[in-house]
Scaffold this motif. Structure first.
Motif, PDB file in Angstrom:
ATOM      1  N   GLY A  16      24.038 -28.587  -7.477  1.00  0.00           N
ATOM      2  CA  GLY A  16      23.453 -28.689  -8.812  1.00  0.00           C
ATOM      3  C   GLY A  16      24.429 -28.622  -9.960  1.00  0.00           C
ATOM      4  O   GLY A  16      24.083 -28.944 -11.094  1.00  0.00           O
ATOM      5  N   PHE A  17      25.655 -28.200  -9.720  1.00  0.00           N
ATOM      6  CA  PHE A  17      26.611 -28.006 -10.814  1.00  0.00           C
ATOM      7  C   PHE A  17      27.206 -29.336 -11.263  1.00  0.00           C
ATOM      8  O   PHE A  17      27.842 -30.039 -10.501  1.00  0.00           O
ATOM      9  N   LYS A  18      26.955 -29.657 -12.528  1.00  0.00           N
ATOM     10  CA  LYS A  18      27.515 -30.851 -13.148  1.00  0.00           C
ATOM     11  C   LYS A  18      28.108 -30.416 -14.484  1.00  0.00           C
ATOM     12  O   LYS A  18      27.447 -30.486 -15.529  1.00  0.00           O
ATOM     13  N   PRO A  19      29.349 -29.934 -14.461  1.00  0.00           N
ATOM     14  CA  PRO A  19      29.926 -29.379 -15.682  1.00  0.00           C
ATOM     15  C   PRO A  19      30.110 -30.437 -16.768  1.00  0.00           C
ATOM     16  O   PRO A  19      30.341 -31.606 -16.495  1.00  0.00           O
ATOM     17  N   SER A  20      29.961 -29.965 -17.985  1.00  0.00           N
ATOM     18  CA  SER A  20      30.233 -30.780 -19.166  1.00  0.00           C
ATOM     19  C   SER A  20      31.213 -29.969 -20.007  1.00  0.00           C
ATOM     20  O   SER A  20      30.807 -29.119 -20.809  1.00  0.00           O
ATOM     21  N   PHE A  21      32.490 -30.205 -19.785  1.00  0.00           N
ATOM     22  CA  PHE A  21      33.518 -29.403 -20.433  1.00  0.00           C
ATOM     23  C   PHE A  21      33.716 -29.831 -21.883  1.00  0.00           C
ATOM     24  O   PHE A  21      33.784 -31.018 -22.189  1.00  0.00           O
ATOM     25  N   LEU A  22      33.798 -28.820 -22.744  1.00  0.00           N
ATOM     26  CA  LEU A  22      34.026 -29.024 -24.176  1.00  0.00           C
ATOM     27  C   LEU A  22      35.301 -28.298 -24.566  1.00  0.00           C
ATOM     28  O   LEU A  22      35.705 -27.330 -23.920  1.00  0.00           O
ATOM     29  N   ILE A  23      35.891 -28.752 -25.671  1.00  0.00           N
ATOM     30  CA  ILE A  23      37.109 -28.129 -26.186  1.00  0.00           C
ATOM     31  C   ILE A  23      36.872 -27.730 -27.633  1.00  0.00           C
ATOM     32  O   ILE A  23      36.440 -28.544 -28.446  1.00  0.00           O
ATOM     33  N   GLY A  24      37.137 -26.465 -27.944  1.00  0.00           N
ATOM     34  CA  GLY A  24      37.093 -25.993 -29.324  1.00  0.00           C
ATOM     35  C   GLY A  24      35.784 -25.338 -29.709  1.00  0.00           C
ATOM     36  O   GLY A  24      34.716 -25.652 -29.187  1.00  0.00           O
ATOM     37  N   ILE A  25      35.895 -24.418 -30.666  1.00  0.00           N
ATOM     38  CA  ILE A  25      34.764 -23.609 -31.099  1.00  0.00           C
ATOM     39  C   ILE A  25      33.620 -24.451 -31.665  1.00  0.00           C
ATOM     40  O   ILE A  25      32.457 -24.198 -31.370  1.00  0.00           O
ATOM     41  N   GLU A  26      33.914 -25.445 -32.466  1.00  0.00           N
ATOM     42  CA  GLU A  26      32.848 -26.229 -33.094  1.00  0.00           C
ATOM     43  C   GLU A  26      32.061 -27.036 -32.064  1.00  0.00           C
ATOM     44  O   GLU A  26      30.841 -27.118 -32.137  1.00  0.00           O
ATOM     45  N   ALA A  27      32.753 -27.618 -31.104  1.00  0.00           N
ATOM     46  CA  ALA A  27      32.063 -28.399 -30.065  1.00  0.00           C
ATOM     47  C   ALA A  27      31.150 -27.501 -29.240  1.00  0.00           C
ATOM     48  O   ALA A  27      30.003 -27.861 -28.957  1.00  0.00           O
ATOM     49  N   VAL A  28      31.630 -26.316 -28.866  1.00  0.00           N
ATOM     50  CA  VAL A  28      30.826 -25.394 -28.054  1.00  0.00           C
ATOM     51  C   VAL A  28      29.657 -24.863 -28.869  1.00  0.00           C
ATOM     52  O   VAL A  28      28.520 -24.817 -28.392  1.00  0.00           O
ATOM     53  N   ARG A  29      29.914 -24.472 -30.117  1.00  0.00           N
ATOM     54  CA  ARG A  29      28.832 -23.940 -30.952  1.00  0.00           C
ATOM     55  C   ARG A  29      27.756 -24.995 -31.197  1.00  0.00           C
ATOM     56  O   ARG A  29      26.570 -24.718 -31.112  1.00  0.00           O
ATOM     57  N   GLN A  30      28.168 -26.205 -31.486  1.00  0.00           N
ATOM     58  CA  GLN A  30      27.191 -27.273 -31.740  1.00  0.00           C
ATOM     59  C   GLN A  30      26.348 -27.568 -30.497  1.00  0.00           C
ATOM     60  O   GLN A  30      25.144 -27.750 -30.583  1.00  0.00           O
ATOM     61  N   ALA A  31      26.981 -27.612 -29.345  1.00  0.00           N
ATOM     62  CA  ALA A  31      26.262 -27.959 -28.114  1.00  0.00           C
ATOM     63  C   ALA A  31      25.402 -26.818 -27.574  1.00  0.00           C
ATOM     64  O   ALA A  31      24.340 -27.063 -26.993  1.00  0.00           O
TER      65      ALA A  31
END
Length: 172
Positions: free
Chosen positions: A7-22
């Motif tokens: 079931g694991f399908k990672p969606s890697f993000l970089i940076g505080i704004e990208a993580v906070r928005q998502a």
């Protein structure tokens, strides 16, 4: 490597704004819920933690899956990993990974209500390889823990965060 985790399908993000928005608003909805369990991957042969794999937190039926990779990537997933399924296809690896329900570092928090969730951004005075990495911090009545980037793997820290972190509180 991750395709072996059911079931694991990672969606890697970089940076505080990208993580906070998502994920910021959804992480904030965890406040008020109880941590009812956790799971990490350990090796059958020696019980060692396989820190490359996601840390799975269960908040009364809502599952959050946190996984760091490389020097600056963070994936947060929601209700995708089946921790009851075996981890198969690791023949190339010398040890055998399997899901372990519970973790000695996180056990003191199980049963507690989440009081606050924050994203922490590593900003040291001197530039280092970890600058800009994002950690997830969870605060309970009796302490807090963070899942941080251990430079290409997860690391769990307990207690007060180091002063080099800039705190981005989510929600209320």
């Amino acid at each position: 490597m991750y395709r072996e985790i059911s079931g694991f399908k990672p969606s890697f993000l970089i940076g505080i704004e990208a993580v906070r928005q998502a994920h910021g608003s959804r992480l904030a909805t965890l406040v008020g819920r109880r941590l009812t369990g956790c799971a990490v991957v350990r090796f059958i042969e020696d019980g060692g933690w396989f820190a490359d794999c996601p840390v799975v937190l269960d908040f009364a039926g809502l599952q959050v899956e946190v996984c760091h990779a490389k020097l600056d990537e963070l994936s947060i997933g929601w209700d995708t990993i089946d921790t009851a399924a075996p981890i198969a296809g690791w023949e190339w690896f010398e040890l055998t990974p399997q899901w372990s329900h519970g973790d000695e570092r996180l056990e003191p928090f199980v049963g507690q209500e989440l009081r606050e969730v924050a994203l922490l951004e590593w900003r040291p005075a001197e530039h280092d390889l970890a600058a800009g990495t994002v950690a997830v911090e969870l605060t309970f009545a009796e302490g807090c823990f963070r899942i941080v980037n251990g430079l290409d793997e997860n690391r769990i820290e307990i207690g007060a965060a180091q002063p080099e972190y800039i705190r981005h509180r989510l929600g209320r």
